[in-house]
Design an enzyme around this catalytic site. Structure first.
Site, PDB file in Angstrom:
ATOM      1  N   ASN A   4       0.861  -1.187   0.000  1.00 25.26           N
ATOM      2  CA  ASN A   4       0.000   0.000   0.000  1.00 25.26           C
ATOM      3  C   ASN A   4       0.893   1.231   0.000  1.00 25.26           C
ATOM      4  O   ASN A   4       1.537   1.526   1.004  1.00 25.26           O
ATOM      5  CB  ASN A   4      -0.900  -0.048   1.249  1.00 25.26           C
ATOM      6  CG  ASN A   4      -1.706   1.232   1.423  1.00 25.26           C
ATOM      7  OD1 ASN A   4      -1.755   2.077   0.525  1.00 25.26           O
ATOM      8  ND2 ASN A   4      -2.326   1.374   2.580  1.00 25.26           N
ATOM      9  N   TRP A   5       0.896   1.938  -1.115  1.00 29.02           N
ATOM     10  CA  TRP A   5       1.791   3.091  -1.253  1.00 29.02           C
ATOM     11  C   TRP A   5       1.254   4.366  -0.591  1.00 29.02           C
ATOM     12  O   TRP A   5       1.938   5.382  -0.580  1.00 29.02           O
ATOM     13  CB  TRP A   5       2.054   3.354  -2.738  1.00 29.02           C
ATOM     14  CG  TRP A   5       3.073   2.438  -3.339  1.00 29.02           C
ATOM     15  CD1 TRP A   5       3.751   1.428  -2.721  1.00 29.02           C
ATOM     16  CD2 TRP A   5       3.539   2.460  -4.697  1.00 29.02           C
ATOM     17  NE1 TRP A   5       4.607   0.824  -3.602  1.00 29.02           N
ATOM     18  CE2 TRP A   5       4.499   1.437  -4.818  1.00 29.02           C
ATOM     19  CE3 TRP A   5       3.240   3.244  -5.816  1.00 29.02           C
ATOM     20  CZ2 TRP A   5       5.165   1.182  -6.023  1.00 29.02           C
ATOM     21  CZ3 TRP A   5       3.885   2.983  -7.006  1.00 29.02           C
ATOM     22  CH2 TRP A   5       4.842   1.958  -7.112  1.00 29.02           C
ATOM     23  N   LYS A   6       0.000   4.326  -0.153  1.00 31.86           N
ATOM     24  CA  LYS A   6      -0.600   5.524   0.483  1.00 31.86           C
ATOM     25  C   LYS A   6      -0.400   6.738  -0.427  1.00 31.86           C
ATOM     26  O   LYS A   6      -0.431   6.587  -1.649  1.00 31.86           O
ATOM     27  CB  LYS A   6      -0.003   5.710   1.888  1.00 31.86           C
ATOM     28  CG  LYS A   6      -0.084   4.404   2.698  1.00 31.86           C
ATOM     29  CD  LYS A   6       0.206   4.539   4.140  1.00 31.86           C
ATOM     30  CE  LYS A   6       0.083   3.169   4.807  1.00 31.86           C
ATOM     31  NZ  LYS A   6       0.194   3.214   6.241  1.00 31.86           N
ATOM     32  N   HIS A  90      -9.331   1.127   5.194  1.00 32.61           N
ATOM     33  CA  HIS A  90      -8.022   1.315   5.847  1.00 32.61           C
ATOM     34  C   HIS A  90      -8.189   2.237   7.052  1.00 32.61           C
ATOM     35  O   HIS A  90      -8.975   3.181   7.014  1.00 32.61           O
ATOM     36  CB  HIS A  90      -7.020   1.907   4.854  1.00 32.61           C
ATOM     37  CG  HIS A  90      -5.615   1.850   5.376  1.00 32.61           C
ATOM     38  ND1 HIS A  90      -5.125   2.793   6.243  1.00 32.61           N
ATOM     39  CD2 HIS A  90      -4.622   0.948   5.192  1.00 32.61           C
ATOM     40  CE1 HIS A  90      -3.879   2.469   6.559  1.00 32.61           C
ATOM     41  NE2 HIS A  90      -3.553   1.356   5.935  1.00 32.61           N
ATOM     42  N   GLU A  92      -6.484   4.611   8.139  1.00 34.24           N
ATOM     43  CA  GLU A  92      -6.259   6.045   7.881  1.00 34.24           C
ATOM     44  C   GLU A  92      -7.522   6.682   7.326  1.00 34.24           C
ATOM     45  O   GLU A  92      -7.771   7.873   7.552  1.00 34.24           O
ATOM     46  CB  GLU A  92      -5.057   6.212   6.942  1.00 34.24           C
ATOM     47  CG  GLU A  92      -3.751   5.981   7.699  1.00 34.24           C
ATOM     48  CD  GLU A  92      -2.629   5.396   6.876  1.00 34.24           C
ATOM     49  OE1 GLU A  92      -2.669   5.460   5.634  1.00 34.24           O
ATOM     50  OE2 GLU A  92      -1.685   4.849   7.492  1.00 34.24           O
ATOM     51  N   GLU A 163      -4.840  -4.940  10.691  1.00 34.50           N
ATOM     52  CA  GLU A 163      -3.856  -3.871  10.806  1.00 34.50           C
ATOM     53  C   GLU A 163      -4.086  -3.123  12.118  1.00 34.50           C
ATOM     54  O   GLU A 163      -4.898  -2.188  12.169  1.00 34.50           O
ATOM     55  CB  GLU A 163      -3.989  -2.896   9.629  1.00 34.50           C
ATOM     56  CG  GLU A 163      -3.667  -3.494   8.295  1.00 34.50           C
ATOM     57  CD  GLU A 163      -3.083  -2.457   7.335  1.00 34.50           C
ATOM     58  OE1 GLU A 163      -2.041  -2.757   6.738  1.00 34.50           O
ATOM     59  OE2 GLU A 163      -3.636  -1.354   7.214  1.00 34.50           O
ATOM     60  N   GLY A 169       3.104   2.373  10.723  1.00 36.65           N
ATOM     61  CA  GLY A 169       4.034   3.489  10.574  1.00 36.65           C
ATOM     62  C   GLY A 169       4.791   3.848  11.840  1.00 36.65           C
ATOM     63  O   GLY A 169       5.452   4.883  11.905  1.00 36.65           O
ATOM     64  N   SER A 209       4.002  -1.983  10.122  1.00 37.78           N
ATOM     65  CA  SER A 209       5.466  -1.990  10.295  1.00 37.78           C
ATOM     66  C   SER A 209       6.103  -3.311   9.853  1.00 37.78           C
ATOM     67  O   SER A 209       7.057  -3.773  10.481  1.00 37.78           O
ATOM     68  CB  SER A 209       5.852  -1.636  11.735  1.00 37.78           C
ATOM     69  OG  SER A 209       5.467  -0.305  12.034  1.00 37.78           O
ATOM     70  N   GLY A 230       3.156  -1.100   4.140  1.00 36.71           N
ATOM     71  CA  GLY A 230       3.131   0.319   3.792  1.00 36.71           C
ATOM     72  C   GLY A 230       4.520   0.783   3.397  1.00 36.71           C
ATOM     73  O   GLY A 230       5.007   0.510   2.299  1.00 36.71           O
ATOM     74  N   GLY A 231       5.191   1.458   4.325  1.00 38.06           N
ATOM     75  CA  GLY A 231       6.480   2.096   4.056  1.00 38.06           C
ATOM     76  C   GLY A 231       7.490   1.225   3.332  1.00 38.06           C
ATOM     77  O   GLY A 231       8.143   1.674   2.372  1.00 38.06           O
TER      78      GLY A 231
HETATM   79  P1  13P Z   1       3.427   0.534   7.492  1.00 41.15           P
HETATM   80  O1  13P Z   1       3.948  -0.755   6.886  1.00 41.15           O
HETATM   81  O2  13P Z   1       4.120   1.746   6.945  1.00 41.15           O
HETATM   82  O3  13P Z   1       3.378   0.471   8.979  1.00 41.15           O
HETATM   83  O4  13P Z   1       1.901   0.676   6.982  1.00 41.15           O
HETATM   84  C1  13P Z   1       1.042  -0.395   7.123  1.00 41.15           C
HETATM   85  C2  13P Z   1      -0.225  -0.095   6.411  1.00 41.15           C
HETATM   86  O5  13P Z   1      -0.984   0.758   6.822  1.00 41.15           O
HETATM   87  C3  13P Z   1      -0.515  -0.854   5.178  1.00 41.15           C
HETATM   88  O6  13P Z   1      -1.819  -0.636   4.740  1.00 41.15           O
END
Ligand code: 13P
Length: 246
Positions: A4-6, A90, A92, A163, A169, A209, A230-231
């Site tokens: 997930n590149w956000k 998600h 967020e 999640e 993050g 993470s 994510g990251g």
């Molecule tokens: P991180 O891997 O950056 O913690 O993000 C996880 C995430 O929200 C994937 O959807």
């Protein structure tokens, strides 16, 4: 294994990522590999992955077919752009961007399935809920409000991602044991509502993470079927290392 590149990367950066990523991905990787770029990057990503087994998804959708919904993207639009997956609910979006409710998550999931997109439906507790020992209560509530309303046919098309919000993050990954217990709970909710076969077939991803350094411990858990990264999915080398561990 999903990335997930956000809200990162332009179309040009998307092209550069795939130039690096494609040669790193072993031809016989044993899992689905899906990247979720920002909506504006989907055409560039779809073009870049042509001829590979990599799949592309949207990070969100709106449930209406079309209409006066400024800023939204429909399932049909994602599909026409070449996406085959979509992230729904998600944290967020639930907590920061759009205050999505479980009822919204259900409508979005139904719209995704109707358009033959595979939804990854996200659930997970916040830090306060985690500290108060309410994680499992939250998961049961999110399952009941956002997933249990699907038909059996719809449920067979979805993937769930656990999640925990406190792990996203932050660098604080859930331990494999914490994640595994949550996945077991989700699978037992699925079994109660949709039956044993459907629950056994359900893929449950862990997200929060995930890094090349902790992927092996997570993937050793039989209950963890994959990860939503994510990251660490923004960098071609680190995401390729995570996939290799699967
Ligand atoms: P991180 O891997 O950056 O913690 O993000 C996880 C995430 O929200 C994937 O959807």
């Amino acid at each position: 294994m999903a990335g997930n590149w956000k809200m990162y990367k332009t179309p040009q950066e998307t092209v550069r990522f795939f130039e690096r990523f494609k040669p790193l991905l072993s031809a016989n990787h044993a899992c689905d590999v899906v990247i979720f770029p920002a909506a504006i990057d989907i055409p560039a990503a779809v073009h870049a992955i042509a001829g590979t087994s990599i799949q592309i998804g949207g990070q969100n959708l709106y449930w209406a077919k079309e209409g006066a919904y400024t800023g939204e993207t429909s399932a049909a639009m994602l599909s026409a752009a070449g996406a085959t997956w979509v992230v729904v609910g998600h944290s967020e979006r639930r907590h920061h961007v759009a205050h999505e409710t479980d009822a919204d998550v259900l409508k979005k999931t139904q719209a995704a399935v109707a358009a033959s997109l595979t939804p990854i439906v996200c659930v997970g507790e916040c830090l306060e809920e985690h500290k108060a020992g309410k994680a499992h209560e939250v998961l049961i509530r999110q399952f009941a409000g956002g997933i249990a309303g699907l038909t059996e046919e719809q449920f067979a098309q979805i993937v769930i991602a656990y999640e925990p919000v406190w792990a996203i993050g932050t660098g604080h990954t859930a331990t494999p044991e914490i994640a595994s217990k949550a996945h077991t709970l989700i699978r037992s909710e699925a079994e109660k509502r949709f039956g044993e076969d459907a629950a056994n077939r359900l893929r449950i991803l862990y997200g929060g993470s995930v890094k090349p350094e902790n992927i092996q411990g997570l993937m050793k858990e039989p209950e963890i079927d994959g990860t939503l990264v994510g990251g660490a999915s923004l960098d071609a080398e680190s995401f390729a290392r995570i996939i290799a561990a699967a």
